[in-house]
Design a protein around this motif. Structure first.
Motif, PDB file in Angstrom:
ATOM      1  N   MET A 291       0.832  -1.204   0.000  1.00  0.00           N
ATOM      2  CA  MET A 291       0.000   0.000   0.000  1.00  0.00           C
ATOM      3  C   MET A 291       0.868   1.256   0.000  1.00  0.00           C
ATOM      4  SD  MET A 291      -3.053  -1.060   2.654  1.00  0.00           S
ATOM      5  CE  MET A 291      -4.166  -2.423   2.302  1.00  0.00           C
ATOM      6  N   ILE A 292       1.979   1.202   0.741  1.00  0.00           N
ATOM      7  CA  ILE A 292       2.911   2.327   0.758  1.00  0.00           C
ATOM      8  C   ILE A 292       3.518   2.515  -0.635  1.00  0.00           C
ATOM      9  CG2 ILE A 292       5.090   3.191   1.698  1.00  0.00           C
ATOM     10  CD1 ILE A 292       4.451   1.616   4.279  1.00  0.00           C
ATOM     11  N   ASP A 293       3.942   1.404  -1.243  1.00  0.00           N
ATOM     12  CA  ASP A 293       4.545   1.460  -2.579  1.00  0.00           C
ATOM     13  C   ASP A 293       3.559   2.011  -3.611  1.00  0.00           C
ATOM     14  OD1 ASP A 293       6.803   0.353  -1.453  1.00  0.00           O
ATOM     15  OD2 ASP A 293       6.371  -1.690  -2.147  1.00  0.00           O
ATOM     16  N   ALA A 294       2.267   1.726  -3.402  1.00  0.00           N
ATOM     17  CA  ALA A 294       1.233   2.235  -4.307  1.00  0.00           C
ATOM     18  C   ALA A 294       0.869   3.681  -3.997  1.00  0.00           C
ATOM     19  CB  ALA A 294      -0.007   1.351  -4.214  1.00  0.00           C
ATOM     20  N   ASN A 295       1.504   4.238  -2.944  1.00  0.00           N
ATOM     21  CA  ASN A 295       1.276   5.629  -2.535  1.00  0.00           C
ATOM     22  C   ASN A 295      -0.208   5.923  -2.273  1.00  0.00           C
ATOM     23  OD1 ASN A 295       2.112   8.223  -1.804  1.00  0.00           O
ATOM     24  ND2 ASN A 295       1.767   9.021  -3.867  1.00  0.00           N
ATOM     25  N   LEU A 296      -0.850   5.021  -1.535  1.00  0.00           N
ATOM     26  CA  LEU A 296      -2.226   5.303  -1.128  1.00  0.00           C
ATOM     27  C   LEU A 296      -2.239   6.538  -0.231  1.00  0.00           C
ATOM     28  CD1 LEU A 296      -3.774   1.798  -0.339  1.00  0.00           C
ATOM     29  CD2 LEU A 296      -3.575   3.008  -2.519  1.00  0.00           C
ATOM     30  N   ASP A 297      -3.382   7.186  -0.161  1.00  0.00           N
ATOM     31  CA  ASP A 297      -3.491   8.396   0.659  1.00  0.00           C
ATOM     32  C   ASP A 297      -3.746   8.076   2.121  1.00  0.00           C
ATOM     33  OD1 ASP A 297      -3.370  10.460  -1.523  1.00  0.00           O
ATOM     34  OD2 ASP A 297      -5.137   9.339  -2.199  1.00  0.00           O
ATOM     35  N   ALA A 298      -4.407   6.952   2.371  1.00  0.00           N
ATOM     36  CA  ALA A 298      -4.732   6.566   3.752  1.00  0.00           C
ATOM     37  C   ALA A 298      -4.693   5.061   3.891  1.00  0.00           C
ATOM     38  CB  ALA A 298      -6.115   7.098   4.149  1.00  0.00           C
ATOM     39  N   ILE A 299      -4.253   4.599   5.055  1.00  0.00           N
ATOM     40  CA  ILE A 299      -4.246   3.169   5.367  1.00  0.00           C
ATOM     41  C   ILE A 299      -4.913   2.969   6.718  1.00  0.00           C
ATOM     42  CG2 ILE A 299      -2.839   1.118   5.771  1.00  0.00           C
ATOM     43  CD1 ILE A 299      -0.653   2.356   4.056  1.00  0.00           C
ATOM     44  N   ILE A 300      -5.919   2.112   6.741  1.00  0.00           N
ATOM     45  CA  ILE A 300      -6.609   1.754   7.974  1.00  0.00           C
ATOM     46  C   ILE A 300      -6.067   0.396   8.418  1.00  0.00           C
ATOM     47  CG2 ILE A 300      -8.849   1.482   9.086  1.00  0.00           C
ATOM     48  CD1 ILE A 300      -8.338   4.228   7.648  1.00  0.00           C
ATOM     49  N   VAL A 301      -5.675   0.289   9.676  1.00  0.00           N
ATOM     50  CA  VAL A 301      -4.986  -0.915  10.139  1.00  0.00           C
ATOM     51  C   VAL A 301      -5.704  -1.560  11.323  1.00  0.00           C
ATOM     52  CG1 VAL A 301      -2.832  -1.851  11.057  1.00  0.00           C
ATOM     53  CG2 VAL A 301      -2.754   0.021   9.395  1.00  0.00           C
ATOM     54  N   GLU A 302      -5.938  -2.848  11.203  1.00  0.00           N
ATOM     55  CA  GLU A 302      -6.346  -3.710  12.321  1.00  0.00           C
ATOM     56  C   GLU A 302      -5.147  -4.616  12.556  1.00  0.00           C
ATOM     57  OE1 GLU A 302      -8.823  -5.980  15.058  1.00  0.00           O
ATOM     58  OE2 GLU A 302      -9.472  -4.218  13.922  1.00  0.00           O
ATOM     59  N   ALA A 303      -4.386  -4.368  13.610  1.00  0.00           N
ATOM     60  CA  ALA A 303      -3.060  -4.972  13.755  1.00  0.00           C
ATOM     61  C   ALA A 303      -3.101  -6.409  14.252  1.00  0.00           C
ATOM     62  CB  ALA A 303      -2.206  -4.131  14.699  1.00  0.00           C
ATOM     63  N   GLY A 304      -2.307  -7.257  13.599  1.00  0.00           N
ATOM     64  CA  GLY A 304      -2.168  -8.636  14.037  1.00  0.00           C
ATOM     65  C   GLY A 304      -1.135  -8.797  15.126  1.00  0.00           C
TER      66      GLY A 304
ATOM     67  N   LEU B   9       4.285  -4.653  13.642  1.00  0.00           N
ATOM     68  CA  LEU B   9       3.911  -3.710  12.595  1.00  0.00           C
ATOM     69  C   LEU B   9       4.479  -2.310  12.801  1.00  0.00           C
ATOM     70  CD1 LEU B   9       1.914  -6.036  11.993  1.00  0.00           C
ATOM     71  CD2 LEU B   9       0.199  -4.315  11.468  1.00  0.00           C
ATOM     72  N   ASP B  10       5.162  -2.083  13.910  1.00  0.00           N
ATOM     73  CA  ASP B  10       5.611  -0.727  14.248  1.00  0.00           C
ATOM     74  C   ASP B  10       6.410  -0.066  13.121  1.00  0.00           C
ATOM     75  OD1 ASP B  10       4.338  -0.822  16.641  1.00  0.00           O
ATOM     76  OD2 ASP B  10       6.136  -0.803  17.895  1.00  0.00           O
ATOM     77  N   ARG B  11       7.358  -0.807  12.574  1.00  0.00           N
ATOM     78  CA  ARG B  11       8.244  -0.208  11.568  1.00  0.00           C
ATOM     79  C   ARG B  11       7.494   0.164  10.293  1.00  0.00           C
ATOM     80  NH1 ARG B  11      14.066  -2.606   9.382  1.00  0.00           N
ATOM     81  NH2 ARG B  11      14.437  -0.952   7.839  1.00  0.00           N
ATOM     82  N   VAL B  12       6.667  -0.745   9.774  1.00  0.00           N
ATOM     83  CA  VAL B  12       5.986  -0.456   8.517  1.00  0.00           C
ATOM     84  C   VAL B  12       4.940   0.644   8.695  1.00  0.00           C
ATOM     85  CG1 VAL B  12       4.123  -2.188   8.698  1.00  0.00           C
ATOM     86  CG2 VAL B  12       5.035  -1.548   6.450  1.00  0.00           C
ATOM     87  N   VAL B  13       4.292   0.681   9.858  1.00  0.00           N
ATOM     88  CA  VAL B  13       3.330   1.753  10.132  1.00  0.00           C
ATOM     89  C   VAL B  13       4.053   3.096  10.205  1.00  0.00           C
ATOM     90  CG1 VAL B  13       1.837   2.701  11.940  1.00  0.00           C
ATOM     91  CG2 VAL B  13       1.565   0.330  11.226  1.00  0.00           C
ATOM     92  N   SER B  14       5.212   3.118  10.871  1.00  0.00           N
ATOM     93  CA  SER B  14       6.009   4.347  10.955  1.00  0.00           C
ATOM     94  C   SER B  14       6.476   4.790   9.573  1.00  0.00           C
ATOM     95  CB  SER B  14       7.217   4.134  11.873  1.00  0.00           C
ATOM     96  OG  SER B  14       6.806   3.795  13.186  1.00  0.00           O
ATOM     97  N   ASP B  15       6.829   3.835   8.731  1.00  0.00           N
ATOM     98  CA  ASP B  15       7.259   4.147   7.366  1.00  0.00           C
ATOM     99  C   ASP B  15       6.128   4.799   6.574  1.00  0.00           C
ATOM    100  OD1 ASP B  15       9.753   3.137   7.858  1.00  0.00           O
ATOM    101  OD2 ASP B  15       9.439   1.231   6.801  1.00  0.00           O
ATOM    102  N   ALA B  16       4.928   4.280   6.735  1.00  0.00           N
ATOM    103  CA  ALA B  16       3.774   4.853   6.040  1.00  0.00           C
ATOM    104  C   ALA B  16       3.551   6.295   6.487  1.00  0.00           C
ATOM    105  CB  ALA B  16       2.531   4.017   6.312  1.00  0.00           C
ATOM    106  N   CYS B  17       3.668   6.519   7.779  1.00  0.00           N
ATOM    107  CA  CYS B  17       3.509   7.867   8.327  1.00  0.00           C
ATOM    108  C   CYS B  17       4.568   8.803   7.745  1.00  0.00           C
ATOM    109  CB  CYS B  17       3.604   7.820   9.852  1.00  0.00           C
ATOM    110  SG  CYS B  17       3.481   9.417  10.681  1.00  0.00           S
ATOM    111  N   ALA B  18       5.802   8.326   7.683  1.00  0.00           N
ATOM    112  CA  ALA B  18       6.903   9.157   7.168  1.00  0.00           C
ATOM    113  C   ALA B  18       6.692   9.523   5.704  1.00  0.00           C
ATOM    114  CB  ALA B  18       8.227   8.419   7.337  1.00  0.00           C
ATOM    115  N   LYS B  19       5.944   8.692   4.957  1.00  0.00           N
ATOM    116  CA  LYS B  19       5.679   8.969   3.543  1.00  0.00           C
ATOM    117  C   LYS B  19       4.492   9.914   3.362  1.00  0.00           C
ATOM    118  CE  LYS B  19       8.932   6.273   1.919  1.00  0.00           C
ATOM    119  NZ  LYS B  19       8.691   4.866   1.603  1.00  0.00           N
TER     120      LYS B  19
END
Length: 350
Positions: A99-112, A117-127
């Motif tokens: 989703m980050i690579d596709a440059n979506l505008d928003a990501i809704i997460v239900e965390a497993g 998931l901390d790193r990938v969620v932080s990466d999305a925020c940074a983008k």
């Protein structure tokens, strides 16, 4: 030497400039976390789910797709990408990365997982992507918002109810959801101080199962064979409670005070068996609220970093009002409360 008038003019100019700077700074500070870049409606939204099989998840996804449909009609959302990690946190990480690579505008997460998931969620925020996490939460705060009820309070109030029912003395079984899921773990943590303060309650054993009736019934059946005396079931999930009641019934055991959630089957069995019950709710519309919050953030609105949704209580005084709406929900689903945009705006104004 400057004249008094010149000095006053200079001071006034500095004051105006300072006020302008404060206004710009204030505006910048007011923007929701993560959101940046040239993001314009209609937005592309992603829904990264850990698993879609449980009915609670299906109902939650229904509220998400309903909200997206409404936002599409308003010209605010273009499309919705949905993924299912099938219970695997590593798969969910890969799906969020896509989703980050596709440059979506928003990501809704239900965390497993609360940590994986901390790193990938932080990466999305940074983008610059609006990231809203609800229900099962991640540890990191590098996202736009976390939306949830208070799971610690959930466990605390359920345990307090059980203390009251048993007058602080008796043998109980605790039924938990999956280990490692923040909602389940936090409910259990919330119950512990109450149990510590009431030593007359003996916790015989505990279970961890999926939030589904069949595994909960199987687990409780085994425990019934091993424990001739059970005075109460401190269940921290609705489907778990239904499974417990069915197991007691199948073994011909008298029902005991049972806590739980707004699962339709639990509420119906509670009423049918005339047992002493208590329940609260993790509203399925947390999903819809998360989508709405993300879009509000993308539009430049200020969204609080933490949105706390109040816990309702279901007991003998109001269970009939829930059961009166039962036919609107799946037989194995959850009877959740009504919601609308006015409620969402009120919750986001915290």
């Amino acid at each position: 030497m400057q004249s008094l008038t010149s000095r006053r003019a200079l001071i006034a100019g500095v004051g105006v400039a300072a006020m302008a700077l404060m206004a710009v700074t204030g505006s910048a500070l007011a923007a929701s976390n993560c959101v940046k870049g040239d993001r314009k409606a209609p937005y592309r939204v992603g829904w990264a789910n850990i698993y879609s099989v449980p009915t609670w998840m299906k109902q939650t996804e229904g509220t998400i797709t309903d909200e997206v449909a409404a936002l599409k009609r308003e010209g605010l959302v273009k499309d919705l990408m949905i993924t299912d990690a099938q219970g695997n946190a590593q798969t969910q990480i890969q799906q969020i990365q896509s989703m980050i690579d596709a440059n979506l505008d928003a990501i809704i997460v239900e965390a497993g997982s609360s940590t994986a998931l901390d790193r990938v969620v932080s990466d999305a925020c940074a983008k610059g992507i609006a990231v809203v996490n609800f229900d099962s939460l991640v540890d990191t705060n590098k996202l736009t918002a976390k939306i949830n009820t208070d799971s610690l309070e959930w466990g605390k109030r359920a345990a307090e109810w059980m203390v009251g029912q048993l007058k602080g003395k008796g043998k109980i079984i605790i039924m938990n959801g999956p280990a490692g899921v923040s909602v389940s773990d936090d409910r259990r943590k919330g119950a512990q101080p109450v149990l510590d303060a009431n030593k007359g309650l003996e916790v015989i054993t505990e279970t961890n199962t999926e939030y589904n009736v069949a595994p909960a019934q199987e687990a409780m059946t085994s425990l019934l064979f091993a424990n001739p005396q059970i005075d109460g079931v401190l269940s921290l999930g609705g489907a778990l409670s239904a499974g417990s009641i069915l197991a007691f019934d199948r073994q011909g055991r008298d029902q005991v005070p049972t806590s739980g959630e707004n699962a339709r089957q639990f509420l119906e069995l509670w009423k049918q068996k005339g047992l002493k019950g208590w329940a609260t709710m993790q509203p399925n519309w947390l999903g819809a609220l998360s989508v709405y919050a993300a879009v509000q953030a993308l539009q430049g609105k200020t969204i609080p970093a933490v949105v706390k949704v109040p816990l309702p209580v279901i007991d003998d005084s109001n269970i009939d009002t829930y059961l009166a709406r039962a036919d609107k929900f799946p037989a194995d689903g959850y009877i959740y409360s009504d919601y609308d945009r006015a409620l969402f705006d009120k919750l986001l104004a915290q």
